[in-house]
Scaffold this motif. Structure first.
Motif, PDB file in Angstrom:
ATOM      1  N   PRO A  25       1.080  -1.150  -0.046  1.00 16.32           N
ATOM      2  CA  PRO A  25       0.556   0.023  -0.063  1.00 16.32           C
ATOM      3  C   PRO A  25       0.804   1.011   0.235  1.00 16.32           C
ATOM      4  N   ALA A  26       0.319   2.325  -0.762  1.00 15.55           N
ATOM      5  CA  ALA A  26       0.749   4.151  -1.744  1.00 15.55           C
ATOM      6  C   ALA A  26       1.360   4.295   0.503  1.00 15.55           C
ATOM      7  N   ASP A  27       0.992   4.401   1.656  1.00 15.72           N
ATOM      8  CA  ASP A  27       0.712   4.759   3.028  1.00 15.72           C
ATOM      9  C   ASP A  27       2.445   3.679   3.205  1.00 15.72           C
ATOM     10  N   ILE A  28       2.345   2.812   3.119  1.00 17.42           N
ATOM     11  CA  ILE A  28       3.394   1.799   3.591  1.00 17.42           C
ATOM     12  C   ILE A  28       4.991   2.600   2.552  1.00 17.42           C
ATOM     13  N   LYS A  29       4.974   2.580   1.578  1.00 16.19           N
ATOM     14  CA  LYS A  29       5.493   3.012   1.003  1.00 16.19           C
ATOM     15  C   LYS A  29       6.113   4.279   0.993  1.00 16.19           C
ATOM     16  N   LYS A  30       5.364   5.249   2.117  1.00 17.31           N
ATOM     17  CA  LYS A  30       6.025   6.181   2.124  1.00 17.31           C
ATOM     18  C   LYS A  30       6.944   5.940   3.598  1.00 17.31           C
ATOM     19  N   LYS A  31       6.621   5.175   3.938  1.00 20.64           N
ATOM     20  CA  LYS A  31       7.286   5.023   5.793  1.00 20.64           C
ATOM     21  C   LYS A  31       8.725   4.484   5.350  1.00 20.64           C
ATOM     22  N   SER A  32       9.299   5.021   6.024  1.00 20.63           N
ATOM     23  CA  SER A  32      10.786   4.778   6.768  1.00 20.63           C
ATOM     24  C   SER A  32      10.732   3.997   6.739  1.00 20.63           C
ATOM     25  N   ILE A  33      12.357   3.537   6.678  1.00 23.39           N
ATOM     26  CA  ILE A  33      12.849   2.101   7.296  1.00 23.39           C
ATOM     27  C   ILE A  33      12.404   1.941   9.592  1.00 23.39           C
ATOM     28  N   LYS A  34      12.843   2.972   9.439  1.00 21.40           N
ATOM     29  CA  LYS A  34      12.412   2.982  11.159  1.00 21.40           C
ATOM     30  C   LYS A  34      11.067   3.066  11.440  1.00 21.40           C
ATOM     31  N   GLU A  35      10.406   3.854  11.089  1.00 22.74           N
ATOM     32  CA  GLU A  35       8.995   4.190  10.901  1.00 22.74           C
ATOM     33  C   GLU A  35       8.531   2.416  10.774  1.00 22.74           C
ATOM     34  N   SER A  36       8.120   1.843   9.575  1.00 23.85           N
ATOM     35  CA  SER A  36       8.530   0.943   9.584  1.00 23.85           C
ATOM     36  C   SER A  36       7.884  -0.179  11.173  1.00 23.85           C
ATOM     37  N   GLN A  37       9.222  -0.708  11.677  1.00 24.87           N
ATOM     38  CA  GLN A  37      10.316  -1.282  11.883  1.00 24.87           C
ATOM     39  C   GLN A  37       9.180  -0.974  13.200  1.00 24.87           C
ATOM     40  N   ASN A  38       8.798   0.111  13.565  1.00 27.37           N
ATOM     41  CA  ASN A  38       8.131   0.648  14.855  1.00 27.37           C
ATOM     42  C   ASN A  38       6.271   0.496  14.932  1.00 27.37           C
ATOM     43  N   GLU A  39       6.719   0.047  13.636  1.00 27.09           N
ATOM     44  CA  GLU A  39       5.196  -0.424  13.585  1.00 27.09           C
ATOM     45  C   GLU A  39       4.606  -1.742  13.329  1.00 27.09           C
ATOM     46  N   ILE A  40       5.743  -2.554  13.139  1.00 27.25           N
ATOM     47  CA  ILE A  40       5.838  -3.989  13.251  1.00 27.25           C
ATOM     48  C   ILE A  40       5.517  -4.390  14.552  1.00 27.25           C
ATOM     49  N   LYS A  41       6.839  -3.561  15.860  1.00 29.01           N
ATOM     50  CA  LYS A  41       6.568  -3.286  16.936  1.00 29.01           C
ATOM     51  C   LYS A  41       5.459  -2.979  17.405  1.00 29.01           C
ATOM     52  N   ASN A  42       4.988  -2.744  17.038  1.00 33.06           N
ATOM     53  CA  ASN A  42       2.930  -2.076  17.258  1.00 33.06           C
ATOM     54  C   ASN A  42       2.492  -3.494  17.184  1.00 33.06           C
ATOM     55  N   ILE A  43       2.134  -3.726  15.953  1.00 27.15           N
ATOM     56  CA  ILE A  43       1.600  -4.989  15.978  1.00 27.15           C
ATOM     57  C   ILE A  43       1.987  -6.319  16.245  1.00 27.15           C
ATOM     58  N   ILE A  44       2.960  -6.166  16.598  1.00 28.26           N
ATOM     59  CA  ILE A  44       3.735  -7.444  17.908  1.00 28.26           C
ATOM     60  C   ILE A  44       2.777  -7.573  18.381  1.00 28.26           C
ATOM     61  N   GLU A  45       2.837  -6.877  19.115  1.00 28.87           N
ATOM     62  CA  GLU A  45       2.244  -6.324  20.598  1.00 28.87           C
ATOM     63  C   GLU A  45       1.215  -6.640  21.209  1.00 28.87           C
ATOM     64  N   ARG A  46       0.769  -5.601  20.094  1.00 27.19           N
ATOM     65  CA  ARG A  46      -1.400  -6.137  19.822  1.00 27.19           C
ATOM     66  C   ARG A  46      -1.496  -7.380  19.432  1.00 27.19           C
ATOM     67  N   LEU A  47      -1.101  -8.152  19.042  1.00 26.32           N
ATOM     68  CA  LEU A  47      -0.946  -9.801  18.723  1.00 26.32           C
ATOM     69  C   LEU A  47      -1.055 -10.379  19.455  1.00 26.32           C
ATOM     70  N   GLU A  48       0.346  -9.928  20.158  1.00 27.72           N
ATOM     71  CA  GLU A  48       0.417 -10.892  21.593  1.00 27.72           C
ATOM     72  C   GLU A  48      -0.520 -10.661  22.827  1.00 27.72           C
ATOM     73  N   SER A  49      -1.096  -9.173  22.749  1.00 25.86           N
ATOM     74  CA  SER A  49      -1.856  -8.764  23.915  1.00 25.86           C
ATOM     75  C   SER A  49      -3.179  -9.875  23.997  1.00 25.86           C
TER      76      SER A  49
END
Length: 65
Positions: free
Chosen positions: A7-31
């Protein structure tokens, strides 16, 4: 998954922003506070973010050549 499927919104993200979002997703999935359908959607987004990060690293590596 091809880059064009990211998706376009992901393509606009930096590597760091993408890594942070992945971390947040993992936290939500584990919760366990997320239903199955949302879990699947979040997992798919996490894969898209990961492919985006890989693409960004490939671009940076090609720039160094």
């Amino acid at each position: 998954m091809k880059s064009k499927n990211i998706p376009a919104d992901i393509k606009k993200k930096s590597i760091k922003e993408s890594q942070n979002e992945i971390k947040n997703i993992i936290e939500r999935l584990e919760s366990n506070e997320i239903n199955l359908e949302d879990s699947m959607d979040q997992y798919t987004r996490m894969l898209q973010l990961n492919y985006h990060i890989q693409d960004q690293f490939k671009l940076k590596a090609n720039e160094l050549k």
